[in-house]
Scaffold this motif. Structure first.
Motif, PDB file in Angstrom:
ATOM      1  N   GLN A   4       0.831  -1.198   0.000  1.00 41.55           N
ATOM      2  CA  GLN A   4       0.000   0.000   0.000  1.00 41.55           C
ATOM      3  C   GLN A   4       0.872   1.256   0.000  1.00 41.55           C
ATOM      4  O   GLN A   4       0.607   2.213  -0.731  1.00 41.55           O
ATOM      5  CB  GLN A   4      -0.923  -0.006   1.225  1.00 41.55           C
ATOM      6  N   LEU A   8       1.140   4.149  -2.916  1.00 41.49           N
ATOM      7  CA  LEU A   8       0.938   5.572  -2.639  1.00 41.49           C
ATOM      8  C   LEU A   8       2.120   6.410  -3.142  1.00 41.49           C
ATOM      9  O   LEU A   8       1.948   7.501  -3.683  1.00 41.49           O
ATOM     10  CB  LEU A   8       0.746   5.796  -1.145  1.00 41.49           C
ATOM     11  N   GLU A   9       3.335   5.857  -2.953  1.00 40.38           N
ATOM     12  CA  GLU A   9       4.525   6.572  -3.415  1.00 40.38           C
ATOM     13  C   GLU A   9       4.501   6.753  -4.926  1.00 40.38           C
ATOM     14  O   GLU A   9       4.758   7.847  -5.457  1.00 40.38           O
ATOM     15  CB  GLU A   9       5.780   5.821  -2.980  1.00 40.38           C
ATOM     16  N   GLU A  11       1.929   6.682  -6.920  1.00 39.86           N
ATOM     17  CA  GLU A  11       0.837   7.574  -7.283  1.00 39.86           C
ATOM     18  C   GLU A  11       1.196   9.040  -7.022  1.00 39.86           C
ATOM     19  O   GLU A  11       0.957   9.921  -7.865  1.00 39.86           O
ATOM     20  CB  GLU A  11      -0.417   7.188  -6.485  1.00 39.86           C
ATOM     21  N   ALA A  12       1.786   9.295  -5.861  1.00 35.80           N
ATOM     22  CA  ALA A  12       2.157  10.671  -5.495  1.00 35.80           C
ATOM     23  C   ALA A  12       3.222  11.212  -6.437  1.00 35.80           C
ATOM     24  O   ALA A  12       3.147  12.375  -6.880  1.00 35.80           O
ATOM     25  CB  ALA A  12       2.634  10.727  -4.058  1.00 35.80           C
ATOM     26  N   TYR A  32      -1.109  14.116   0.076  1.00 37.86           N
ATOM     27  CA  TYR A  32      -0.364  12.910   0.409  1.00 37.86           C
ATOM     28  C   TYR A  32       0.443  13.021   1.711  1.00 37.86           C
ATOM     29  O   TYR A  32       0.705  12.008   2.360  1.00 37.86           O
ATOM     30  CB  TYR A  32       0.574  12.531  -0.746  1.00 37.86           C
ATOM     31  N   PRO A  38      -3.346   9.757   2.993  1.00 43.40           N
ATOM     32  CA  PRO A  38      -3.343   8.288   3.055  1.00 43.40           C
ATOM     33  C   PRO A  38      -2.130   7.715   3.772  1.00 43.40           C
ATOM     34  O   PRO A  38      -2.222   6.674   4.403  1.00 43.40           O
ATOM     35  CB  PRO A  38      -3.375   7.881   1.583  1.00 43.40           C
ATOM     36  N   ILE A  39      -0.975   8.362   3.685  1.00 46.46           N
ATOM     37  CA  ILE A  39       0.212   7.834   4.368  1.00 46.46           C
ATOM     38  C   ILE A  39       0.009   7.907   5.877  1.00 46.46           C
ATOM     39  O   ILE A  39       0.360   6.987   6.626  1.00 46.46           O
ATOM     40  CB  ILE A  39       1.464   8.612   3.947  1.00 46.46           C
TER      41      ILE A  39
END
Length: 344
Positions: A4, A8-9, A11-12, A32, A38-39
């Motif tokens: 996950q 996220l990384e 995507e960011a 972010y 989300p993080i």
């Protein structure tokens, strides 16, 4: 949870790459890395992990957060540089254009004439002396052989402050003061420039205030021929080597004999025209041999010493030399007139 964070990384970083403005980049940071991002949500669930997994996930989360922050800072620098470059291109100044010269002044025409005359006479061994413009009746008149009640005073009726103080009518008092200070102990060779005042009606050739330069040379065996030689050199230096001079008998209370000096007309070369009133000559100054009485009052022995004196108006010199038709032009401060003679 590890997968996950990696997602996220990715995507960011993609969002950071796609951002085109500082506002969009700030939105990515808040989305972010903010408290509600989300993080942060992932980190809040670390309590459910085992003791062995917590350090691994914590290290990974910090690494992801750092990578995203670094990417945002790098992108921010790129955007700011691009915006600055755009601004410079839009607001550029062409420094290759020639500058606009700042207007500069120059010496007044009368100042230039006075300095030119001073240089000429200094070259002939004269010194320059100055004196007060508010003068005593004694030095302005009496020391120059003009006692009280003398009719010649009427020609120089001036501005009196008291019965014994007045605005000087000529610069001759400087000569009288200088001789009185020396008291016949040595020769004197001087000129004295300065402003003088007379109760006169202002017109094209007269002014209640004007400039005067007078000269004096007192020594043993000074003759009229010495005076003529000095004045001839002056005329040729100021008006050209082809100028001729003539001396006409005249009267001044402080000189004997006295003369008026004329120069040949440069317009007609002495043939006669409207400028010289058909005479071929133009009057320019007065001069003469110093009166024995003036020498005696100043402490000189007239049987041993003799001398000559002369006086001229720089305005008249300038008018003749540069074709100025009205003396008032020198004093009305019209810049259109004055700037014509900055290189004179």
């Amino acid at each position: 949870m590890k997968e996950q964070l990696q997602a996220l990384e990715k995507e960011a970083l993609q969002k950071v790459h796609e951002a085109t403005s500082l506002k969009e980049l700030q939105d990515v940071r808040v989305a972010y890395l903010g408290k509600k991002g989300p993080i942060t949500e992932v980190l809040r669930g670390m309590g459910k992990l085992s003791k062995e997994e917590r350090p691994v996930i914590g290290e990974l989360a910090n690494k992801v957060r750092g990578n995203i922050a670094d990417a945002i800072d790098s992108k921010k620098a790129d955007i700011e540089a691009a915006e600055l470059e755009k601004q410079l291109a839009e607001e550029t100044i062409d420094v290759t254009l020639p500058g606009r010269p700042a207007p500069t002044g120059g010496p007044h025409l009368l100042t230039s004439i006075v300095e030119e005359i001073e240089d000429l006479f200094i070259g002939m061994g004269f010194e320059v002396r100055e004196g007060p413009e508010v003068e005593t009746d004694y030095y302005n008149f009496e020391a120059l052989n003009l006692p009280k009640g003398h009719p010649a005073r009427d020609m120089q009726d001036s501005f009196y402050i008291t019965e014994e103080l007045l605005l000087r009518t000529h610069t001759s008092p400087v000569q009288a003061r200088t001789m009185n200070m020396i008291q016949g102990e040595r020769p004197v060779k001087m000129i004295c420039p300065g402003k003088v005042y007379r109760r006169d009606t202002d017109d094209a050739t007269h002014s209640h205030q004007f400039t005067q330069i007078e000269g004096l040379y007192v020594d043993k065996n000074v003759r009229m021929s010495d005076l003529k030689g000095v004045l001839d050199r002056f005329a040729k230096q100021m008006f050209g080597e082809d100028r001729q001079i003539r001396l006409r008998p005249s009267f001044f209370p402080f000189t004997e004999p006295s003369v008026e000096m004329d120069i040949s007309c440069k317009v007609c070369n002495g043939k006669g025209c409207s400028v010289c009133k058909k005479t071929g000559w133009i009057e320019i100054l007065g001069a003469g041999m110093v009166h024995p009485r003036v020498l005696e009052m100043a402490g000189y022995d007239p049987k041993v010493y003799s001398g000559f004196a002369f006086g001229m108006g720089p305005e008249r010199i300038a008018m003749l030399k540069y074709g100025v038709d009205d003396i008032r032009h020198f004093y009305t401060n019209d810049i259109r007139f004055l700037k014509q003679y900055h290189q004179a």
